[in-house]
Design an enzyme around this catalytic site. Structure first.
Site, PDB file in Angstrom:
ATOM      1  N   GLU A 252      10.413 -15.321   1.533  1.00 47.55           N
ATOM      2  CA  GLU A 252      10.216 -16.849   1.589  1.00 47.55           C
ATOM      3  C   GLU A 252      10.213 -17.254   0.145  1.00 47.55           C
ATOM      4  O   GLU A 252       9.284 -18.236  -0.001  1.00 47.55           O
ATOM      5  CB  GLU A 252       8.839 -17.224   2.390  1.00 47.55           C
ATOM      6  CG  GLU A 252       9.050 -16.621   3.839  1.00 47.55           C
ATOM      7  CD  GLU A 252       7.864 -17.372   4.676  1.00 47.55           C
ATOM      8  OE1 GLU A 252       8.153 -17.662   5.891  1.00 47.55           O
ATOM      9  OE2 GLU A 252       6.631 -17.210   4.279  1.00 47.55           O
TER      10      GLU A 252
ATOM     11  N   CYS B 196       2.872 -22.562  11.155  1.00 47.92           N
ATOM     12  CA  CYS B 196       2.233 -23.367   9.926  1.00 47.92           C
ATOM     13  C   CYS B 196       2.876 -24.782   9.658  1.00 47.92           C
ATOM     14  O   CYS B 196       2.324 -25.714   9.247  1.00 47.92           O
ATOM     15  CB  CYS B 196       2.218 -22.427   8.778  1.00 47.92           C
ATOM     16  SG  CYS B 196       4.010 -21.983   8.483  1.00 47.92           S
TER      17      CYS B 196
END
Length: 646
Positions: free
Chosen positions: A313, A406
């Site tokens: 990421e 998230c």
């Protein structure tokens, strides 16, 4: 030049919001009060308020987050539910979103949900202040033994931010008391060599740092600011093996470009900016300015999205900005807005508002469906014809919830607190960063705005309140993308050739009176955009933009052929059409293109570069582009932002 400090002890207090500067902050600007009364962002926030936030407790219940808190509190039996040690943060981010929502609109049902969950969080906390259900339930109470992956301080950071929001929004201290006990516990455990503390360490996911600064601002306790400074200072010293992923390869003050996990980097830099603001440290400020410039010039997608790699990421190399493999996590867009806002407060420069606008309308807003019920974790700039989706959190299809959830509550909290990011004030007057229908106020100054932005470029401002004994400056951000504009104020009239614009700010300085009017008209002609030639992924391509909106093609609008074969005709003008019943009401951009005739390559898809057997422009086609934020709201299919040009 931007003013470096204009705050005085007599400055109006900051309004309720995620960032409330200390009284002695070394900031050029302070947050102003703003209200969003109608228009584009009002619609999106209403969906958030009426659909997304109310669904939160049910989703947190079904995912096991609340069950884990009950287990930790001794109020239930069973096993820990969830795949990650940081699932508590989904609860905390939802609590923050709910708090900001309650600050705007009382709701007995929402308040009841908040009270119930706050009580659950408090009951789960251990007597010494520690709180993390994963380590309390799964790891037998083991603490701080896996700082690289454990996320204990990351969870504490989101708890602190939720607690500050709850206190500011309601005036109640139940959750703030929980957060302070945890922060006090952390302060007894962590510290530099020679401090007598048990651990010299950092969390692999920065977040506690910026939260501790805000806890200092809320309580006035200097030790929270010092603790935040300690954590920021210790990044980059090999405490987690020197990995860029964990922001541990190079100290912030020495870094030359953003790197590693995008969200972690941005949360750390938000904290560094907070510290520079509160302490006035020039070296930390210079690092923040340098890294923001490097990020925007070499590692930011057209949508404002950040993160080139699915693996880890993280940011890629400079100018490594892929399309279909763009990661552009929704949380990274949110973190970008948070950091840029802090940079705007610190420096007073308009360019930070430019990136906030681009990110809000594109890279951020694409992360939530128009109905507020489905989400994107990643935000690619292209989905190919015949795309086989892997599913899961990294799907290019909207998802009800995620194993790593998230992003959804993160979106909720930014939308619920959006008015905080719209305007600022200083001793000279009021600055409007983002344009909405509503009201902006700072001290004795209040201005009302009417606009249909971003669909139309006219922003009509009316002064409601003004000091009668002195002039003040109304500053309006002229967007970086804007080529032409006009402004009328009484007998004054300007355009882009003669307006008093300096570094992105149009400043009108005069003695204002209630009832005075100003109209700013931003040109919104659609335009074609090309990337820096070093961005290999889009060389020979153009993107369609209009105002702050990036546009894209969707397969559902082009049933006659695949988007992989489309070529944009750049010699033909772009046209705008209003579709009140499409995607909640949008302006589409219509362009001319061709469907390429691609010769059959047989079994081998490569050819000699000097052959005449090349693709040719075939049938003319009309291309309909929709705002990027609205893609994936009708049916699954192809999408692309960057189009090859003929």
């Amino acid at each position: 030049m931007p003013r470096t400090r204009s705050t005085q002890p007599s400055s109006p207090p900051s309004p309720t919001g995620p960032v409330r500067l200390g009284p002695d902050a070394h900031a050029a600007l302070r947050p102003a009060t703003a209200e969003v009364a109608d228009g584009f962002w009002h619609t999106r926030r209403e969906v958030n308020a009426r659909t997304s936030i109310p669904q939160g407790p049910g989703l947190l219940e079904s995912a096991g987050n609340l069950h884990n808190l009950r287990l930790a509190a001794g109020a239930a039996e069973g096993e820990f539910e969830g795949a990650y040690p940081f699932v508590d943060t989904d609860v905390y981010k939802w609590l923050e979103a709910a708090a900001w929502q309650l600050a705007q609109r009382p709701s007995a049902e929402l308040e009841s949900d908040v009270d119930r969950i706050v009580s659950l969080v408090a009951a789960a906390q251990q007597p010494d202040g520690y709180l993390n259900t994963w380590f309390q339930l799964v790891k037998g109470g083991e603490r701080y033994q896996d700082l690289r992956w454990g996320h204990e301080l990351y969870c504490a950071g989101h708890l602190i931010q939720a607690a500050v929001a709850h206190h500011r929004a309601t005036g109640r201290s139940e959750l703030l008391d929980v957060a302070r006990r945890f922060a006090d516990h952390i302060d007894t455990v962590f510290g530099p060599p020679g401090s007598g503390k048990e651990i010299d360490g950092i969390d692999g996911h920065p977040e506690v740092e910026t939260a501790l600064v805000e806890l200092y601002r809320e309580t006035g306790e200097r030790r929270y600011l010092d603790l935040a400074g300690y954590f920021v200072d210790r990044h980059g010293h090999g405490l987690l093996g020197g990995e860029a992923y964990c922001q541990d390869r190079v100290p912030v003050r020495e870094a030359t470009n953003v790197e590693g996990h995008a969200v972690r980097q941005l949360y750390l830099l938000a904290a560094a900016t907070d510290l520079a603001t509160e302490t006035g440290e020039a070296e930390l400020r210079a690092a923040a300015e340098r890294l923001w410039h490097a990020m925007t010039t070499t590692k930011t997608h057209l949508t404002g999205g950040l993160g080139a790699h699915h693996d880890w990421e993280d940011f890629g190399d400079p100018y490594e900005l892929p399309n279909e493999r763009a990661y552009c996590e929704t949380c990274a867009a949110i973190a970008s807005v948070q950091w840029s806002w802090r940079m705007a407060l610190l420096t007073g420069e308009a360019r930070y508002g430019d990136l906030i606008e681009r990110t809000l309308f594109n890279g951020f807003l694409a992360g939530v469906s128009l109905d507020g019920e489905r989400w994107l974790y990643v935000n690619p700039l292209q989905v190919r014809d015949g795309h086989t989706d892997p599913g899961g959190d990294q799907s290019a299809r909207r998802t009800r919830w995620f194993r790593c959830a998230c992003c959804p509550p993160n979106v909720m909290r930014l939308l619920a607190g959006l008015e905080h990011y719209l305007a600022t004030g200083d001793d000279d007057g009021l600055q409007i960063h983002q344009y909405v229908t509503g009201r902006y106020a700072f001290g004795p100054i209040a201005v009302r705005a009417e606009t249909d932005y971003p669909w139309h470029g006219a922003i009509a401002l009316t002064v409601e309140d003004s000091p009668a004994d002195r002039p003040w400056t109304l500053s309006l951000r002229i967007p970086q993308w804007c080529r032409e504009f006009r402004v009328r104020c009484g007998e004054l009239a300007y355009d882009q050739t003669d307006a008093p614009v300096s570094e992105g700010w149009l400043r009108i300085d005069r003695t204002w009176a209630p009832g005075d009017e100003l109209v700013l008209e931003l040109g919104l002609e659609p335009r074609l955009t090309a990337a820096d030639p070093r961005v290999d992924a889009v060389r020979g391509c153009a993107a369609i933009e209009r105002g702050p909106l990036v546009y894209c093609l969707e397969g559902v609008d082009h049933p006659g052929g695949g988007l992989d074969d489309v070529v944009l005709d750049t010699t033909r003008p772009l046209a705008v059409k209003h579709h009140p019943d499409l995607l909640g009401g949008v302006m589409t951009v219509v362009a001319a293109g061709r469907q390429r005739d691609i010769p059959d390559a047989g079994w081998w898809p490569y050819r000699a570069a000097d052959t005449d057997d090349t693709p040719t422009d075939g049938e003319s086609v009309e291309l309909t582009a929709i705002p990027y934020y609205a893609w994936a709201n009708r049916q699954d299919g192809a999408m692309r932002v960057w189009l090859p040009t003929s």
